[in-house]
Design an enzyme around this catalytic site. Structure first.
Site, PDB file in Angstrom:
ATOM      1  N   PHE A 191       8.081   4.691   4.307  1.00  8.89           N
ATOM      2  CA  PHE A 191       7.930   3.464   3.764  1.00  8.89           C
ATOM      3  C   PHE A 191       7.656   3.306   2.111  1.00  8.89           C
ATOM      4  CE2 PHE A 191       3.562   4.084   4.807  1.00  8.89           C
ATOM      5  CZ  PHE A 191       2.597   3.772   3.760  1.00  8.89           C
ATOM      6  N   CYS A 192       8.055   2.297   1.744  1.00  9.46           N
ATOM      7  CA  CYS A 192       7.937   2.240   0.165  1.00  9.46           C
ATOM      8  C   CYS A 192       7.511   0.612  -0.310  1.00  9.46           C
ATOM      9  CB  CYS A 192       8.941   2.660  -0.769  1.00  9.46           C
ATOM     10  SG  CYS A 192      10.381   2.201  -0.439  1.00  9.46           S
ATOM     11  N   THR A 193       7.835   0.342  -1.445  1.00 12.46           N
ATOM     12  CA  THR A 193       7.301  -1.252  -1.744  1.00 12.46           C
ATOM     13  C   THR A 193       8.594  -2.178  -1.005  1.00 12.46           C
ATOM     14  OG1 THR A 193       6.551  -0.527  -3.754  1.00 12.46           O
ATOM     15  CG2 THR A 193       7.177  -2.601  -3.543  1.00 12.46           C
TER      16      THR A 193
END
Length: 245
Positions: free
Chosen positions: A182-184
């Site tokens: 996951f990331c922004t």
């Protein structure tokens, strides 16, 4: 009153006319009074824009008229002011730098898991096949320090291009687990998921839409703190409003 619409979106798609796109996008966004950053590369588009609600929606309608961007679905949030000082449209080698040429998301995505499904897996502690689930934060260390999922794996990256080397060090710890990168907003974890699969990990997903879409659909469940964003708001709370410290 939060009257400014902020959008972030990306799409990996082959682009051979970045110069022409740069001019047309800058002209249209400028005419609508939008500010923010649009990155273009042969692998796709990545954008962060803000302005009046109708102006932003008009821009997206115009952009989606190009069939390459027809499926572009931005994450939305509102603020009282525009969190960008000017409009920039740039051409880059990659819309998110990884320095690993074999990773080409424009040719095919890694499998994705949506936010409600991830929340359900985290509730249970395993995926639908009973396999342990781990979340892997692909952001830089200073971003992680503002907030992340409970128990997320954090390799303390200084920059995203360090991800590939970090995996070689930590790969064995991921074996036998379902890994959700996951990331922004989804762009880094999409490349990360493809690399994880290239490295031989079989059960890998990206979090569709990243943390911002998770906040929109699920809220704060299984998440602590806020989400760093690269504009003047700095950190968003799970209600997608600037986090007050």
């Amino acid at each position: 009153m939060s009257s400014v619409l902020n959008i972030s979106a990306y799409r990996f798609v082959a682009l051979s006319d970045c110069g022409r796109l740069r001019e047309s996008i800058h002209t249209r966004a400028s005419s609508l009074g939008l500010r923010g950053t649009v990155l273009l590369a042969e692998e796709g588009i990545n954008l962060f824009l803000a302005g009046g609600t109708q102006a932003v929606r008009d821009f997206m309608q115009w952009l989606r008229a190009d069939e390459r961007f027809a499926d572009l679905m931005p994450k939305e949030s509102f603020s009282a002011t525009v969190p960008f000082r000017r409009l920039k449209v740039k051409i880059k080698r990659e819309i998110i730098r990884m320095n690993h040429p074999t990773i080409r998301p424009q040719l095919g995505r890694a499998p994705a898991v949506d936010a409600p499904t991830l929340a359900r897996w985290l509730d249970a502690g395993h995926d639908d096949e009973g396999r342990p689930v781990v979340t892997l934060d692909t952001r830089n260390a200073f971003e992680v320090d503002h907030g992340t999922f409970d128990g997320a794996i954090d390799w303390r990256l200084a920059k995203f291009s360090d991800f590939c080397a970090a995996l070689q060090t930590h790969r064995d710890a991921l074996a036998g687990k379902t890994v959700v990168s996951f990331c922004t907003g989804g762009i880094r974890c999409e490349k990360a998921a493809l690399y994880l699969r290239e490295a031989g990990l079989d059960h890998v997903y990206q979090l569709d839409g990243g943390i911002l879409k998770y906040f929109e659909l699920v809220g704060e469940r299984h998440y602590r703190g806020g989400c760093f964003v690269f504009d003047e708001r700095e950190v968003l709370a799970p209600d997608l409003q600037p986090l007050r410290t």
